[in-house]
Write an enzyme that holds these catalytic residues in place. Structure first.
Site, PDB file in Angstrom:
ATOM      1  CE1 TYR A 129      -3.472   2.769   0.676  1.00 59.83           C
ATOM      2  CE2 TYR A 129      -2.057   3.418   2.504  1.00 59.83           C
ATOM      3  CZ  TYR A 129      -3.115   3.685   1.650  1.00 59.83           C
ATOM      4  OH  TYR A 129      -3.805   4.859   1.780  1.00 59.83           O
TER       5      TYR A 129
ATOM      6  N   GLY B 150      -5.983   5.293   0.055  1.00 58.44           N
ATOM      7  CA  GLY B 150      -7.337   5.249   0.580  1.00 58.44           C
ATOM      8  C   GLY B 150      -8.200   4.319  -0.253  1.00 58.44           C
TER       9      GLY B 150
END
Length: 505
Positions: A50, A57
């Site tokens: 990530y 998000g």
């Protein structure tokens, strides 16, 4: 010089932020950060990490091409530099930078060492990034506020430098500083964290400790002014309540009043057979705002101590996402950036400081209301009654300021609003909580200022200058060095500001 190494105590933090102690980072920190960076660089190849090769998000489902991954970090920083409202004070920002520096120094973030070096220089050279009060919801950390810090670190945005608001580019050229290098995830690592709310929180605790001490001193002085009995401060009474804060406040008050000739022993006046009155002219017990100070300020002290511990834990914690762990050779995705710990503690702190302010306002009212105290002229008016006004005008200010703090004491911790396409479906509002708590603490200084000026006037009215304790006399003398005795009516706001500055220094 303070070396950033393993554990940064609040005492160290205060020394750097308020006493201008310079910082440096140890070789151990540099090695730890470099090791984390090298590991992440290698580990992230052919894996989905990530914020390295994904969007952010709710956009994390989109893979980012390798040739776009560094630009992704710049995009994140620039797009989230969107704060509004007043700029945070330089002391708040310096505290936030130090909190972020210490967190990144733990080696759990995968940043390169240029980040560490430049943040250190911002602290040591008093370069204050422009960061606004409004923007963060305190869930993916202080995203918006920390984006403004990151914006400066990449050489963009604005800073405060030697009293002027200037472009970062200009100031970096003057100071011969280079922007950080974006290599893997420096944007996300800088922005995902609780460092702004925590930095503000530490400043708040520092000021809360000050205002508590002033509240204790003022409470002691009022007990002297009314010649109160001292048993409500006694060790025997307060130790029957098993709360450390209450016991410590009572002990501080006893120490403050140890050489006062005004406080009285109950046994000397009421515990002897000489008293035969059917209706006692003097009060047997004082009003609660005088008699219950240890019970009221004890929880304030206990709360300040607990908040301090939580803040100290937070600045020494990894609070971004994901967490890089060199030891286990893994990258962990989670939510250490969530600010609930800080949000809750800030709510607690503003609640007890508001109660402290309410105590000061009630003590002030007691002094100003001659029907209550029965020893002072109305509004402690040292001039001509009816013609002069004494402290009447400033009471309005104290009352309205106290009311504002009561309103501001509503919880931010439970005011979560989902956002970010409901990815952030429950948030902390920790940054808002910290900023509002700072306002409540400043309000407390304003009310205590008015109370203290009134106390000094009351001591003059009664001619007690030489009978108060040495601690109260010291406080009296210092205030009288700032402001004169008021008999004729004066424009009050400059004097109030000077005494407020004295209390906050």
């Amino acid at each position: 010089m303070k070396i950033i190494n393993e554990f940064l105590s609040l005492k160290d933090f205060v020394s750097i932020v308020f006493n201008d102690t310079k910082v440096d980072v140890s070789d151990q920190v540099i090695n730890r950060v470099e090791e984390s960076f090298v590991f992440l660089k290698d580990f992230s190849k052919n894996k989905v990490i990530y914020g390295v090769n994904t969007g952010f998000g709710p956009m994390a489902q989109y893979r980012i091409k390798e040739e776009d991954q560094l630009q992704l970090q710049y995009n994140l920083i620039r797009s989230h530099s969107s704060g509004t409202g007043k700029p945070l004070s330089p002391v708040y920002v310096k505290s936030a930078i130090l909190a972020r520096l210490n967190t990144l120094s733990l080696g759990n973030s995968g940043v390169n060492t240029s980040v560490i070096y430049l943040m250190k220089e911002l602290i040591n050279r008093d370069i204050t990034p422009l960061i606004f009060e409004h923007g963060g919801v305190g869930a993916s950390g202080d995203l918006v506020q920390l984006a403004h810090l990151a914006l400066v670190l990449i050489g963009e945005g604005e800073v405060f430098y030697k009293g002027e608001r200037r472009t970062t580019k200009e100031v970096f050229e003057i100071e011969k500083l280079l922007p950080i290098e974006i290599k893997i995830r420096e944007g996300l690592a800088l922005m995902n964290g609780t460092s702004v709310m925590t930095g503000i929180g530490i400043v708040n605790v520092y000021n809360a400790e000050k205002i508590l001490e002033w509240s204790i001193k003022c409470s002691c002085a009022i007990n002297e002014i009314v010649q109160a009995y001292d048993d409500h401060l006694g060790e025997e009474l307060n130790n029957t309540k098993l709360h450390k804060g209450q016991q410590e406040v009572a002990q501080r008050m006893r120490a403050n009043l140890k050489d006062s000739s005004l406080v009285r022993k109950r046994a000397d006046h009421l515990y002897n057979s000489e008293n035969t009155e059917d209706v006692f002219k003097e009060k047997v017990q004082e009003y609660y705002s005088l008699r219950c100070v240890p019970q009221i300020l004890g929880p304030v002290l206990d709360t300040i101590n607990n908040v301090s511990k939580v803040l100290e834990n937070e600045i020494n914690s990894a609070n971004d996402n994901p967490i890089v762990c060199v030891k286990s050779k893994h990258v962990y995705h989670g939510g250490n950036f969530h600010g609930d710990y800080i949000s809750l503690e800030m709510d607690k702190l503003k609640l007890v400081i508001t109660k402290l302010t309410m105590l000061a306002e009630r003590q002030l009212n007691y002094l100003l209301n001659s029907k209550l105290n029965e020893i002072l002229p109305p509004f402690v008016n040292l001039g001509t009654l009816g013609f002069n006004f004494g402290m009447q005008g400033v009471q309005f200010t104290a009352t309205s300021t106290t009311a504002e703090s009561q309103m501001l004491s509503n919880s931010m911790y439970v005011h979560s609003i989902p956002n970010n396409n409901d990815n952030q479906d429950i948030v902390s509002m920790g940054t808002n909580a910290a900023v509002i708590t700072g306002k409540v603490i400043e309000n407390a200084f304003e009310v205590l200022t008015i109370e203290l000026v009134t106390i000094v006037q009351a001591i003059d009215a009664l001619g007690f200058n030489d009978q108060v304790s040495s601690d109260t006399r010291k406080m009296y003398d210092e205030v009288r060095n700032i402001i004169p005795e008021f008999k004729e009516d004066q424009v009050m706001y400059p004097y109030i500001q000077k005494v407020k500055d004295y209390l906050m220094k």
